[in-house]
Enzyme design. Structure first.
Site, mmCIF file in Angstrom:
data_model
loop_
_atom_site.group_PDB
_atom_site.id
_atom_site.type_symbol
_atom_site.label_atom_id
_atom_site.label_comp_id
_atom_site.label_asym_id
_atom_site.label_seq_id
_atom_site.Cartn_x
_atom_site.Cartn_y
_atom_site.Cartn_z
ATOM 1 N N HIS A 190 41.152 40.206 40.658
ATOM 2 C CA HIS A 190 40.025 39.266 40.642
ATOM 3 C C HIS A 190 39.119 39.419 41.851
ATOM 4 O O HIS A 190 37.948 39.067 41.811
ATOM 5 C CB HIS A 190 40.520 37.836 40.439
ATOM 6 N N ARG A 297 34.494 32.104 33.716
ATOM 7 C CA ARG A 297 35.832 31.917 34.304
ATOM 8 C C ARG A 297 35.833 30.599 35.079
ATOM 9 O O ARG A 297 35.511 30.561 36.268
ATOM 10 C CB ARG A 297 36.153 33.061 35.268
ATOM 11 N N ARG A 333 35.737 29.492 29.166
ATOM 12 C CA ARG A 333 37.189 29.671 29.058
ATOM 13 C C ARG A 333 37.886 28.549 29.809
ATOM 14 O O ARG A 333 37.528 28.234 30.943
ATOM 15 C CB ARG A 333 37.599 31.012 29.660
ATOM 16 N N GLU A 432 44.778 38.906 24.953
ATOM 17 C CA GLU A 432 45.131 39.676 26.145
ATOM 18 C C GLU A 432 46.639 39.893 26.252
ATOM 19 O O GLU A 432 47.131 40.413 27.239
ATOM 20 C CB GLU A 432 44.561 39.013 27.403
ATOM 21 N N ASN A 455 41.749 43.529 30.594
ATOM 22 C CA ASN A 455 42.383 43.608 31.924
ATOM 23 C C ASN A 455 43.866 43.268 31.818
ATOM 24 O O ASN A 455 44.725 43.968 32.337
ATOM 25 C CB ASN A 455 41.727 42.627 32.903
ATOM 26 N N ASP A 456 44.134 42.158 31.140
ATOM 27 C CA ASP A 456 45.537 41.782 30.954
ATOM 28 C C ASP A 456 46.169 42.532 29.784
ATOM 29 O O ASP A 456 47.334 42.905 29.846
ATOM 30 C CB ASP A 456 45.655 40.265 30.739
ATOM 31 N N ARG A 466 48.193 45.250 37.068
ATOM 32 C CA ARG A 466 46.775 45.554 37.280
ATOM 33 C C ARG A 466 46.368 45.506 38.745
ATOM 34 O O ARG A 466 45.298 45.940 39.120
ATOM 35 C CB ARG A 466 45.896 44.607 36.437
ATOM 36 N N CYS A 503 35.758 40.822 26.837
ATOM 37 C CA CYS A 503 35.284 40.380 28.146
ATOM 38 C C CYS A 503 36.098 40.985 29.268
ATOM 39 O O CYS A 503 35.909 40.653 30.420
ATOM 40 C CB CYS A 503 35.275 38.862 28.234
HETATM 41 C C1 PEP Z 1 41.142 39.886 30.942
HETATM 42 O O1 PEP Z 1 42.342 39.683 31.138
HETATM 43 O O2 PEP Z 1 40.691 40.942 30.444
HETATM 44 C C2 PEP Z 1 40.150 38.871 31.332
HETATM 45 C C3 PEP Z 1 38.875 39.000 31.040
HETATM 46 O O3 PEP Z 1 40.585 37.795 32.019
HETATM 47 P P1 PEP Z 1 40.909 37.823 33.577
HETATM 48 O O4 PEP Z 1 40.398 39.112 34.148
HETATM 49 O O5 PEP Z 1 40.236 36.633 34.156
HETATM 50 O O6 PEP Z 1 42.401 37.748 33.603
HETATM 51 MG MG MG Z 2 43.141 37.707 31.632
#
Ligand code: PEP
Ligand code: MG
Length: 580
Positions: A190, A297, A333, A432, A455-456, A466, A503
């Site tokens: 993040h 977010r 979200r 995710e 991402n997740d 990650r 996203c």
């Molecule tokens: C993701 O997991 O792809 C996502 C957009 O959420 P975050 O990066 O906030 O976990």
């Molecule tokens: Mg996520």
């Protein structure tokens, strides 16, 4: 010297290094001699005075930046320090147990925290975070630790740190921090995501960079390639100055398409939206021509303070975003705290696997009142725009049903009070977690849309953290396993006439655009600064061409093959020339 790391956020910058270190609190547990007693008792007085003057300074700053009401939290900190009992008890313990002042203070503070944690009242329970905060300040002062303040800097710098937490990034002086580099971290941490939102070039995972760079060194940070030059020679400096000009020209040229629609050559409209962390990022989303907000977010609203935001504060924030977006969709979200996102004022037990732990929707179900407060604020703001609700970290259909039940309950409560909200508000989930991707056919029955959080999804599908730079080579969004899940999610939503967006960071990666378009993705949501590049690609291809690319990519066996094929397909469009 030149070092290579993981690209955190693009852009090139030249600047002076500022080493940011957070010293650990190491409590001295040894006993002391009678002759040292006076010195330890004096330390308590000195640390107390210093802590009070620091808090006074914070109150002044907070009043200026956030207003009287917000600043009043720190009055409570001051009151704690002014309580004579606290200091008397610390001093008595030093004398009785013959221990160091930091040790005594630590024990007394832990005692206080223990007492407050056992109280039923939620409000008082939350005060434990305040006690810890004040206690840590006092102990750090007793130990003579002076923290650097990156919230207030005098000149432009590039921060060099072991790690920066999302709250460090949130608080840092945006005017003077021109870039940052860290020892650890990955592209989808993040901290990196926030750097992209703030358009601050960043390189992560540079291993021991804090040991190799010194305060004041000249750094050339190339966030486009991940290379960092330390004290380069004159020639390299000139080359980079030239590179900066060319890169800025390339970026400026992209602005020609800010007002143009995101349509393929054969006329299919694709939504290109921005990911934001708060109202302050909406301007950037609009500046780069975002068709909407694909991911708000909201956790950052909870992170840049030391107490839960009230319903009213949240309502204001959501309303501002909704109004500024003027009818364009805004996907809000619900709270996704946990993993690398922590709240200082919500002490949660340490977990061995925080990314697999008590987080996001799981936490919201337990802290039902907090969840309902957020839903209420979102629903109230929904009358100002096209707001959509989205739940994070969904692993099964039962969780969606459970979340929807809470949402219905909140709607009924609002109706009973005659409070208006958008009765047709759409609700979706983030995909995710692999189990959700595989049961997309079941989940889509309960919601209006999906948004794929790659991402997740990548970290859970590939079992690759990650955040961990050591295994970042295994973090492969182009892995056939990930692509099959993405395809399944899109296909299942289309079967019932619903839409799927993305996203995760993959949505803003130009190399992935043709592939995702060909898989049928309806919406791409990303850091605002990537919007125009992705729009440009979409405007230069037909849907059947993209479909062909996706079909071929799915026949390939390895991530490397797929990525190389996608790079080749993109190159053939001849759009990425930064030399113009
Ligand atoms: C993701 O997991 O792809 C996502 C957009 O959420 P975050 O990066 O906030 O976990
Ligand atoms: Mg996520």
């Amino acid at each position: 010297m030149e070092y290579n790391g993981i690209i955190g956020s693009d852009g090139i910058v030249i600047g002076k290094a500022y080493i940011y270190k957070k010293e650990m609190m190491i409590i001295n547990h040894n006993t002391i001699d009678e002759s040292d007693l006076n010195e330890e008792l004096n330390k308590v007085e000195t640390a107390l005075l210093l802590s009070k003057s620091q808090i006074n300074e914070i109150i002044k700053q907070a009043t200026k930046e956030f207003g009287q009401e917000e600043a009043s939290i720190f009055d409570a900190h001051m009151m704690m320090l002014e309580d004579p009992e606290l200091i008397t008890r610390i001093k008595e313990m030093i004398i009785k147990e013959k221990i160091h002042s930091s040790n005594a203070a630590n024990k007394i503070i832990e005692n206080y925290i223990g007492m407050f944690s056992n109280i039923e009242d939620e409000y008082l329970k939350e005060r434990t975070a305040d006690i810890r905060d004040v206690g840590n300040r006092l102990i750090r002062n007793l130990l003579g630790i002076t923290d650097q303040d990156i919230g207030k800097l005098d000149s432009d710098v590039i921060i060099v740190a072991h790690d920066l937490t999302p709250s460090d990034t949130a608080l840092m002086d945006k005017k003077h921090v021109k870039g940052f580099v860290t020892n650890i971290g990955g592209r989808t941490s993040h901290t990196a995501i926030m750097a992209r939102s703030l358009e601050i070039p960043a390189i992560l995972g540079l291993c021991n960079i804090t040991k190799k760079v010194q305060n004041g060194d000249v750094l050339v940070l190339d966030g486009n390639t991940g290379s960092l030059s330390v004290n380069p020679n004159e020639r390299t400096l000139l080359e980079y100055q030239d590179k900066i000009v060319r890169y800025n020209n390339f970026k400026n040229k992209l602005k020609d398409i800010v007002k143009l629609p995101s349509v393929t050559l054969d006329g299919r409209h694709i939504e290109i939206a921005a990911n934001i962390g708060g109202p302050s990022e909406v301007d950037s989303a609009l500046k780069y021509g975002g068709d909407g907000v694909g991911l708000y977010r909201t956790e950052f609203l909870y992170m840049d303070r030391d107490h839960f935001p009230s319903e009213e504060e949240q309502f204001e924030a959501y309303k501002v975003v909704a109004e500024k977006m003027e009818g364009k969709p805004v996907i809000v979200r619900t709270l996704d705290i946990g993993g690398d996102k922590k709240l200082t004022y919500l002490p949660l037990p340490e977990e061995l696997n925080p990314f697999l732990g008590f987080r996001a929707i799981r936490l919201c179900f337990e802290m039902r009142d907090m969840f309902k407060t957020q839903l209420k604020a979102i629903l109230r703001a929904s009358i100002y725009n096209n707001i959509l609700i989205m739940y994070p970290m969904i692993s099964s259909v039962d969780e969606v049903i459970q979340a929807n039940k809470v949402l219905e309950e909140v709607k009924s409560e609002l109706r009973a009070k005659d409070i208006a909200f958008d009765e047709k508000i759409k609700c979706g989930v983030m995909i995710e977690i692999p189990s959700a991707a595989m049961t997309a056919d079941l989940i889509i029955k309960e919601v209006d849309f999906f948004s794929i959080g790659t991402n997740d999804l990548c970290q859970y599908t590939l079992a690759v953290d990650r955040m961990n730079e050591k295994i970042s080579n295994l973090y492969q969004p182009f892995h056939p396993g990930v692509l099959r899940l993405i395809k399944n999610v899109i296909d299942e939503s289309h079967k019932v006439g619903k839409f799927t967006g993305m996203c995760g960071e993959m949505a803003g990666d130009p190399v992935a655009t043709l592939l995702l378009l060909g898989l049928g993705l309806d919406e791409f949501s990303m850091s605002a600064s990537s919007l125009l590049m992705i729009r440009k690609i979409i405007r230069n291809v037909t849907l059947p061409e993209a479909k062909k690319i996706a079909e071929h990519a799915l026949t390939l066996s390895t991530s490397a093959q797929i990525q190389a094929y996608c790079e080749k397909a993109l190159k053939e469009l001849n759009l990425m020339n930064q030399e113009e």
